[in-house]
Each structure stands twice: as C-alpha cells, then as structure tokens.
Design a protein around this motif. Structure first.
Motif, PDB file in Angstrom:
ATOM      1  N   MET A 186       0.825  -1.194   0.000  1.00  0.00           N
ATOM      2  CA  MET A 186       0.000   0.000   0.000  1.00  0.00           C
ATOM      3  C   MET A 186       0.862   1.248   0.000  1.00  0.00           C
ATOM      4  O   MET A 186       1.987   1.253   0.508  1.00  0.00           O
ATOM      5  CB  MET A 186      -0.920   0.018   1.231  1.00  0.00           C
ATOM      6  CG  MET A 186      -1.769  -1.229   1.416  1.00  0.00           C
ATOM      7  SD  MET A 186      -2.925  -1.491   0.066  1.00  0.00           S
ATOM      8  CE  MET A 186      -4.006  -0.081   0.292  1.00  0.00           C
ATOM      9  N   SER A 242      -4.233 -12.320   2.681  1.00  0.00           N
ATOM     10  CA  SER A 242      -5.061 -11.453   3.522  1.00  0.00           C
ATOM     11  C   SER A 242      -6.535 -11.730   3.290  1.00  0.00           C
ATOM     12  O   SER A 242      -6.938 -12.206   2.223  1.00  0.00           O
ATOM     13  CB  SER A 242      -4.742  -9.985   3.184  1.00  0.00           C
ATOM     14  OG  SER A 242      -5.658  -9.107   3.792  1.00  0.00           O
ATOM     15  N   PHE A 259      -8.576  -9.226   3.244  1.00  0.00           N
ATOM     16  CA  PHE A 259      -9.065  -8.026   2.593  1.00  0.00           C
ATOM     17  C   PHE A 259      -9.204  -8.215   1.089  1.00  0.00           C
ATOM     18  O   PHE A 259      -8.511  -9.033   0.472  1.00  0.00           O
ATOM     19  CB  PHE A 259      -8.115  -6.845   2.851  1.00  0.00           C
ATOM     20  CG  PHE A 259      -8.089  -6.382   4.273  1.00  0.00           C
ATOM     21  CD1 PHE A 259      -9.240  -5.918   4.888  1.00  0.00           C
ATOM     22  CD2 PHE A 259      -6.908  -6.418   5.010  1.00  0.00           C
ATOM     23  CE1 PHE A 259      -9.219  -5.499   6.212  1.00  0.00           C
ATOM     24  CE2 PHE A 259      -6.877  -5.996   6.323  1.00  0.00           C
ATOM     25  CZ  PHE A 259      -8.035  -5.534   6.929  1.00  0.00           C
ATOM     26  N   TYR A 263      -9.770  -5.538  -2.527  1.00  0.00           N
ATOM     27  CA  TYR A 263      -9.500  -4.159  -2.892  1.00  0.00           C
ATOM     28  C   TYR A 263     -10.151  -3.795  -4.227  1.00  0.00           C
ATOM     29  O   TYR A 263      -9.630  -4.160  -5.292  1.00  0.00           O
ATOM     30  CB  TYR A 263      -7.982  -3.940  -3.003  1.00  0.00           C
ATOM     31  CG  TYR A 263      -7.212  -4.245  -1.750  1.00  0.00           C
ATOM     32  CD1 TYR A 263      -6.920  -3.252  -0.832  1.00  0.00           C
ATOM     33  CD2 TYR A 263      -6.780  -5.544  -1.479  1.00  0.00           C
ATOM     34  CE1 TYR A 263      -6.210  -3.541   0.342  1.00  0.00           C
ATOM     35  CE2 TYR A 263      -6.074  -5.839  -0.315  1.00  0.00           C
ATOM     36  CZ  TYR A 263      -5.789  -4.833   0.581  1.00  0.00           C
ATOM     37  OH  TYR A 263      -5.093  -5.122   1.731  1.00  0.00           O
ATOM     38  N   LYS A 301      -9.913  -0.425   0.759  1.00  0.00           N
ATOM     39  CA  LYS A 301      -9.681  -1.650   1.536  1.00  0.00           C
ATOM     40  C   LYS A 301     -10.989  -2.065   2.215  1.00  0.00           C
ATOM     41  O   LYS A 301     -11.589  -1.276   2.951  1.00  0.00           O
ATOM     42  CB  LYS A 301      -8.608  -1.423   2.594  1.00  0.00           C
ATOM     43  CG  LYS A 301      -8.284  -2.684   3.415  1.00  0.00           C
ATOM     44  CD  LYS A 301      -7.418  -2.354   4.621  1.00  0.00           C
ATOM     45  CE  LYS A 301      -6.023  -1.955   4.202  1.00  0.00           C
ATOM     46  NZ  LYS A 301      -5.139  -1.784   5.395  1.00  0.00           N
ATOM     47  N   ARG A 302     -11.419  -3.285   1.970  1.00  0.00           N
ATOM     48  CA  ARG A 302     -12.659  -3.765   2.575  1.00  0.00           C
ATOM     49  C   ARG A 302     -12.584  -5.267   2.789  1.00  0.00           C
ATOM     50  O   ARG A 302     -11.714  -5.958   2.234  1.00  0.00           O
ATOM     51  CB  ARG A 302     -13.857  -3.431   1.686  1.00  0.00           C
ATOM     52  CG  ARG A 302     -13.943  -4.287   0.430  1.00  0.00           C
ATOM     53  CD  ARG A 302     -15.035  -3.854  -0.516  1.00  0.00           C
ATOM     54  NE  ARG A 302     -15.251  -4.863  -1.554  1.00  0.00           N
ATOM     55  CZ  ARG A 302     -15.903  -4.653  -2.697  1.00  0.00           C
ATOM     56  NH1 ARG A 302     -16.421  -3.472  -2.934  1.00  0.00           N
ATOM     57  NH2 ARG A 302     -16.056  -5.629  -3.568  1.00  0.00           N
TER      58      ARG A 302
END
Length: 239
Positions: A36, A101, A103, A105, A133-134
């Motif tokens: 990131m 991860s 997450f 994106y 990011k979710r």
C-alpha cells in the motif's frame, strides 16, 4: 497464440485473483509484491475557542494507493506480450484479492511499467492503483428489529432488501418510510450503489429518503415499524 504451460514455470508468490480469476493460471503472472501507498485525507476543522484543541467537522480518507509487481512469462515473445496485455486489460477496473489477507481491494489502474528481466520471455510488470480496503460483503437476514455488527472502522453504505409476505401500504425502516409494497416483491434501498428499485424499476418516489442508509463501525440497530423479512448487506470498509 501459444498457451502458457504451467509445467514450464512454478508459482513463487501468493495466489492473486483479479475479479475472481487466478492471474497466474490465466495470464502467467506470478505476484512478486503487493503493498500500500499513503492516501490523502480531506479534512474540515478549526481550532477551538481556547486555541487549545481542534474541532473536526469531517474527515475522509481519499482512495489509497497500492502497487502490484508481477513476473509475467510466456512460451514465446508473442505469448508473453499477449499475457501482459490481457493482464492490463483485466486490471483496468477490478477487485483484487490475495491469499495473504482477508481483505479485498476494489481498484482502478492508474499507471504501469513493463521491464525486461534479461531472462528470455520473462518481464517485470509493475502496476499502480487507487484502491479501497474492505472485507467481503456481509449479509444478515432479519424478520424484525435487530442488531448487526460492522467490523470495519469507517462508515460505509448499507443495502436493505425488504420482501413483505403480504401487500403493505406503508413501512418504516431506520427512519425511511416505504410505500406501496407488493407481496413477495423485493423492495431494495441500496446504499451501496445509490438506488431504490423493486422488480428492476426505479421506486425512489415511493420513499421519503433523504440520505441513503449507512452503517457505522461497531453495532448498528435495525429498527422496523412492523415485523418484516429484511436482508441487510454491507462491506466492512477500513481506513
């Protein structure tokens, strides 16, 4: 086109999926790095009267940056260039996931570079994105008042799908009044996409909606004027 043959190569990086497609299997793209970049913050604030602290009226994090680096290969120069081109097309607007991860994106490709590694039919492709990011979509099914927990740490949109068992002239949910509900027809107040529909038809005028529904971090109460089957969905979003 000569199809890439997995027998000629071995995946080294984490599994990476673009819109659910394994990019190693589809485009011979092996993920080297994913990291990131800092994002900009839009802030509305003043110093307090005593000039001893701040009054913050709103604070929003704009889309964050992210970088993905791939080794892309092929069985020929033509095959390599086709794999790179197809990878770039797939990444223009997409959802990125990796096995490293939980997450995911949502992402927009902003720029890329394509460098020869010096190894025949292997290139290093670096792509820059704007991302959010979710976690994956969360859904709760309710039949009356209830609570739902948002694991995200920023407010995000919430979708409410109302499916009455009988026709209902008026129904209120979380401060929004809905009129003219038909039996077994799902009425959708979509705070994720920003629309109100039923049976594929715009039904915005059958509500008194001012703002689309949001879900806050932590516990959220869903309050109904009557018991009704309602499905609540949202993405936990993170700063």
């Amino acid at each position: 086109m000569i199809a890439f043959n997995n027998n000629n190569d071995k995946r080294i990086g984490d599994e990476c999926y673009i819109d659910g497609v394994d990019v190693y299997r589809e485009y011979a793209a092996d993920l080297k790095e994913f990291y990131m970049l800092p994002g900009a913050i839009t802030l509305d604030y003043t110093e307090n009267t005593g000039v001893s602290a701040f009054n913050v009226y709103s604070s929003a994090l704009d889309g964050k940056g992210a970088v993905m680096v791939f080794y892309v290969c092929g069985n020929s120069e033509e095959d390599l260039q086709e794999n790179i081109s197809n990878l770039l097309v797939a990444c223009r607007k997409c959802v990125i996931q990796t096995t490293a991860s939980r997450f995911e994106y949502p992402a927009i490709l902003t720029e890329y570079s394509d460098d020869d590694t010096g190894v025949e039919y292997y290139h290093l492709v670096t792509m820059n994105f704007i991302v959010i990011k979710r976690l994956p979509l969360v859904t709760h099914e309710l039949t009356g008042n209830g609570s739902v927990k948002n694991l995200g740490n920023v407010e995000s949109g919430m979708r409410m799908e109302i499916t009455p068992t009988t026709a209902t002239s008026s129904f209120k949910i979380n401060g929004i009044t809905v009129k003219n509900l038909k039996a077994k027809e799902t009425f959708i107040i979509d705070g994720i996409e920003g629309k109100v529909t039923a049976g594929g038809i715009n039904r915005f005028l059958d509500t008194d909606i001012i703002d689309f529904p949001k879900i806050r971090p932590g516990m959220n109460e869903i309050v109904m004027s009557a018991n009704m089957p309602v499905k609540v969905s949202f993405y936990p979003v993170f700063m």
